[in-house]
Structures are given as structure tokens and as C-alpha cells.
Design a protein around this motif. Structure first.
Motif, PDB file in Angstrom:
ATOM      1  N   MET A   1      71.327  76.095  75.541  1.00 47.76           N
ATOM      2  CA  MET A   1      70.967  75.604  74.238  1.00 47.76           C
ATOM      3  C   MET A   1      71.027  76.761  73.244  1.00 47.76           C
ATOM      4  SD  MET A   1      70.288  72.499  74.848  1.00 47.76           S
ATOM      5  CE  MET A   1      70.330  71.725  76.420  1.00 47.76           C
ATOM      6  N   GLY A   2      71.028  76.445  72.008  1.00 48.95           N
ATOM      7  CA  GLY A   2      71.077  77.497  71.018  1.00 48.95           C
ATOM      8  C   GLY A   2      71.281  76.940  69.640  1.00 48.95           C
ATOM      9  N   PHE A   3      71.861  77.736  68.783  1.00 49.09           N
ATOM     10  CA  PHE A   3      71.957  77.383  67.379  1.00 49.09           C
ATOM     11  C   PHE A   3      72.754  76.109  67.139  1.00 49.09           C
ATOM     12  CE2 PHE A   3      73.574  77.651  63.055  1.00 49.09           C
ATOM     13  CZ  PHE A   3      72.391  77.870  62.379  1.00 49.09           C
ATOM     14  N   ALA A   4      73.737  75.824  67.948  1.00 50.56           N
ATOM     15  CA  ALA A   4      74.602  74.662  67.724  1.00 50.56           C
ATOM     16  C   ALA A   4      73.909  73.345  68.047  1.00 50.56           C
ATOM     17  CB  ALA A   4      75.874  74.787  68.543  1.00 50.56           C
ATOM     18  N   ASP A   5      72.811  73.372  68.785  1.00 51.37           N
ATOM     19  CA  ASP A   5      72.122  72.159  69.190  1.00 51.37           C
ATOM     20  C   ASP A   5      70.996  71.840  68.220  1.00 51.37           C
ATOM     21  OD1 ASP A   5      73.635  71.790  71.569  1.00 51.37           O
ATOM     22  OD2 ASP A   5      72.503  73.437  72.440  1.00 51.37           O
ATOM     23  N   VAL A   6      70.953  70.605  67.762  1.00 49.96           N
ATOM     24  CA  VAL A   6      69.907  70.183  66.842  1.00 49.96           C
ATOM     25  C   VAL A   6      68.727  69.661  67.650  1.00 49.96           C
ATOM     26  CG1 VAL A   6      69.298  68.577  65.007  1.00 49.96           C
ATOM     27  CG2 VAL A   6      71.570  69.613  65.059  1.00 49.96           C
ATOM     28  N   ALA A   7      67.545  70.198  67.389  1.00 51.73           N
ATOM     29  CA  ALA A   7      66.328  69.720  68.043  1.00 51.73           C
ATOM     30  C   ALA A   7      65.616  68.770  67.093  1.00 51.73           C
ATOM     31  CB  ALA A   7      65.413  70.886  68.391  1.00 51.73           C
ATOM     32  N   THR A   8      65.149  67.661  67.618  1.00 55.57           N
ATOM     33  CA  THR A   8      64.384  66.710  66.831  1.00 55.57           C
ATOM     34  C   THR A   8      62.967  66.668  67.381  1.00 55.57           C
ATOM     35  OG1 THR A   8      66.333  65.363  66.421  1.00 55.57           O
ATOM     36  CG2 THR A   8      64.210  64.323  66.053  1.00 55.57           C
ATOM     37  N   ILE A  25      66.943  67.194  72.312  1.00 54.70           N
ATOM     38  CA  ILE A  25      68.124  67.917  71.868  1.00 54.70           C
ATOM     39  C   ILE A  25      69.236  66.907  71.649  1.00 54.70           C
ATOM     40  CG2 ILE A  25      69.817  69.692  72.460  1.00 54.70           C
ATOM     41  CD1 ILE A  25      66.959  70.708  71.900  1.00 54.70           C
ATOM     42  N   LYS A  26      69.879  67.032  70.503  1.00 55.55           N
ATOM     43  CA  LYS A  26      70.912  66.085  70.071  1.00 55.55           C
ATOM     44  C   LYS A  26      70.321  64.692  70.115  1.00 55.55           C
ATOM     45  CE  LYS A  26      74.724  69.067  70.896  1.00 55.55           C
ATOM     46  NZ  LYS A  26      76.060  69.266  71.324  1.00 55.55           N
ATOM     47  N   ASP A  27      70.979  63.745  70.739  1.00 58.62           N
ATOM     48  CA  ASP A  27      70.459  62.380  70.757  1.00 58.62           C
ATOM     49  C   ASP A  27      69.984  61.924  72.128  1.00 58.62           C
ATOM     50  OD1 ASP A  27      70.839  61.892  68.060  1.00 58.62           O
ATOM     51  OD2 ASP A  27      72.946  61.409  68.359  1.00 58.62           O
ATOM     52  N   ALA A  28      69.876  62.839  73.082  1.00 59.65           N
ATOM     53  CA  ALA A  28      69.587  62.362  74.428  1.00 59.65           C
ATOM     54  C   ALA A  28      68.506  63.149  75.154  1.00 59.65           C
ATOM     55  CB  ALA A  28      70.864  62.358  75.250  1.00 59.65           C
ATOM     56  N   ASP A  29      68.705  64.424  75.399  1.00 61.69           N
ATOM     57  CA  ASP A  29      67.864  65.189  76.310  1.00 61.69           C
ATOM     58  C   ASP A  29      66.478  65.475  75.733  1.00 61.69           C
ATOM     59  OD1 ASP A  29      70.026  65.313  78.020  1.00 61.69           O
ATOM     60  OD2 ASP A  29      70.711  67.232  77.243  1.00 61.69           O
ATOM     61  N   PRO A  65      69.126  74.147  64.359  1.00 64.01           N
ATOM     62  CA  PRO A  65      67.999  73.841  63.473  1.00 64.01           C
ATOM     63  C   PRO A  65      67.123  72.742  64.081  1.00 64.01           C
ATOM     64  CG  PRO A  65      69.970  72.759  62.669  1.00 64.01           C
ATOM     65  CD  PRO A  65      70.379  73.583  63.871  1.00 64.01           C
ATOM     66  N   ALA A  66      65.915  72.644  63.596  1.00 60.94           N
ATOM     67  CA  ALA A  66      64.977  71.623  64.075  1.00 60.94           C
ATOM     68  C   ALA A  66      64.757  70.593  62.974  1.00 60.94           C
ATOM     69  CB  ALA A  66      63.652  72.251  64.466  1.00 60.94           C
ATOM     70  N   ILE A  67      64.747  69.350  63.355  1.00 62.99           N
ATOM     71  CA  ILE A  67      64.462  68.253  62.433  1.00 62.99           C
ATOM     72  C   ILE A  67      63.098  67.699  62.828  1.00 62.99           C
ATOM     73  CG2 ILE A  67      65.150  65.954  61.684  1.00 62.99           C
ATOM     74  CD1 ILE A  67      68.043  66.774  62.513  1.00 62.99           C
ATOM     75  N   VAL A  68      62.194  67.615  61.872  1.00 65.23           N
ATOM     76  CA  VAL A  68      60.860  67.078  62.132  1.00 65.23           C
ATOM     77  C   VAL A  68      60.807  65.662  61.578  1.00 65.23           C
ATOM     78  CG1 VAL A  68      58.392  67.331  61.680  1.00 65.23           C
ATOM     79  CG2 VAL A  68      59.815  69.368  62.007  1.00 65.23           C
ATOM     80  N   GLU A  69      60.430  64.706  62.425  1.00 63.24           N
ATOM     81  CA  GLU A  69      60.293  63.311  62.008  1.00 63.24           C
ATOM     82  C   GLU A  69      58.841  62.894  62.144  1.00 63.24           C
ATOM     83  OE1 GLU A  69      62.982  60.821  64.162  1.00 63.24           O
ATOM     84  OE2 GLU A  69      64.737  62.002  63.576  1.00 63.24           O
ATOM     85  N   THR A  70      58.322  62.246  61.127  1.00 65.64           N
ATOM     86  CA  THR A  70      56.954  61.738  61.152  1.00 65.64           C
ATOM     87  C   THR A  70      56.885  60.467  60.318  1.00 65.64           C
ATOM     88  OG1 THR A  70      54.624  62.215  60.687  1.00 65.64           O
ATOM     89  CG2 THR A  70      56.238  63.214  59.211  1.00 65.64           C
ATOM     90  N   ASP A  71      55.912  59.623  60.628  1.00 63.39           N
ATOM     91  CA  ASP A  71      55.723  58.414  59.836  1.00 63.39           C
ATOM     92  C   ASP A  71      54.697  58.624  58.728  1.00 63.39           C
ATOM     93  OD1 ASP A  71      53.421  58.567  61.317  1.00 63.39           O
ATOM     94  OD2 ASP A  71      53.492  56.513  62.054  1.00 63.39           O
ATOM     95  N   SER A  72      54.296  59.857  58.508  1.00 64.90           N
ATOM     96  CA  SER A  72      53.273  60.162  57.514  1.00 64.90           C
ATOM     97  C   SER A  72      53.902  60.735  56.247  1.00 64.90           C
ATOM     98  CB  SER A  72      52.278  61.178  58.094  1.00 64.90           C
ATOM     99  OG  SER A  72      51.399  61.617  57.086  1.00 64.90           O
ATOM    100  N   LEU A  73      53.952  59.923  55.206  1.00 65.69           N
ATOM    101  CA  LEU A  73      54.463  60.395  53.925  1.00 65.69           C
ATOM    102  C   LEU A  73      53.600  61.541  53.399  1.00 65.69           C
ATOM    103  CD1 LEU A  73      56.433  60.148  51.572  1.00 65.69           C
ATOM    104  CD2 LEU A  73      54.904  58.422  50.587  1.00 65.69           C
ATOM    105  N   ALA A  74      52.313  61.482  53.665  1.00 65.46           N
ATOM    106  CA  ALA A  74      51.419  62.554  53.224  1.00 65.46           C
ATOM    107  C   ALA A  74      51.822  63.888  53.857  1.00 65.46           C
ATOM    108  CB  ALA A  74      49.971  62.217  53.578  1.00 65.46           C
ATOM    109  N   MET A  75      52.077  63.897  55.170  1.00 67.07           N
ATOM    110  CA  MET A  75      52.480  65.156  55.825  1.00 67.07           C
ATOM    111  C   MET A  75      53.823  65.650  55.293  1.00 67.07           C
ATOM    112  SD  MET A  75      50.137  66.387  57.672  1.00 67.07           S
ATOM    113  CE  MET A  75      51.145  67.733  58.223  1.00 67.07           C
ATOM    114  N   VAL A  76      54.756  64.742  55.054  1.00 67.05           N
ATOM    115  CA  VAL A  76      56.057  65.139  54.501  1.00 67.05           C
ATOM    116  C   VAL A  76      55.871  65.801  53.144  1.00 67.05           C
ATOM    117  CG1 VAL A  76      58.256  64.253  53.598  1.00 67.05           C
ATOM    118  CG2 VAL A  76      57.372  63.398  55.772  1.00 67.05           C
TER     119      VAL A  76
END
Length: 104
Positions: A1-8, A25-29, A65-76
């Protein structure tokens, strides 16, 4: 893993006393997951802790890069600096912001 892999990081805290998230990582692992009972008084603190701990999985493993997903508009809005940081979640949000500077 490394820079090319997007973490969610998907924050899944639903109640004030629960901390839950997973990192994939990506859409699966799925590379990290955690759920536990916390002794906190607000849902916002639980969500902040989940996001912070998800980033703590990504940084040492260099999942950028890392993508952070949350259902909290306040936290965003708080993390993006649109809203002021409430006093009771200041430490967690500041840690999140410092961590995000490293993974973006």
C-alpha cells in the motif's frame, strides 16, 4: 500500500456512547475496524473519536490520500473550519486537523 491507494475512513457512530468505524483501501479491502462502548456524553465526541482513530490507522501505514466519510454535517463543518469548534470536542478536532494535513 502507499500513496497511490486511497483510504476511506467511514465513521459509523450512531449513539453518544459508541465509537465505530472502518478503514478500507480503494473500494474493497477493509484494513481496520473498531467498535466499542465509550464513556462520553455526546454523539459529536463519539464521531470525532471515530474519525481520529481511523486516521491513526492510515498514517503509520501510509494510506494516502485518506477520505473521511461521516453522516454528521456538524463534524464536516467543524473539521472544514466553517463552524467554530465546540469546547467539549476541541482536542479531538485539533488532532483530526493535524492528522488530515499529513494524509491529504
Amino acid at each position: 500500500m502507499g500513496f497511490a491507494d486511497v483510504a476511506t475512513i467511514m465513521e459509523k457512530s450512531k449513539t453518544a456512547g459508541n465509537d465505530a468505524f472502518y478503514v478500507r483501501i480503494k473500494d474493497a479491502d477493509v484494513v481496520g475496524t473498531k467498535g466499542r462502548r465509550l464513556s462520553v456524553a455526546t454523539n459529536m465526541i463519539a464521531k470525532a473519536i471515530s474519525i481520529k482513530e481511523g486516521l491513526e490507522i492510515c498514517i503509520p501505514r501510509q494510506f494516502y490520500p485518506a477520505i473521511v466519510e461521516t453522516d454528521s454535517l456538524a463534524m464536516v463543518n467543524i473539521i472544514n473550519g466553517i463552524w467554530k469548534i465546540p469546547w467539549f470536542v476541541t482536542m479531538e478536532v485539533n488532532t483530526i486537523k493535524r492528522s488530515m494535513e499529513r494524509v491529504l
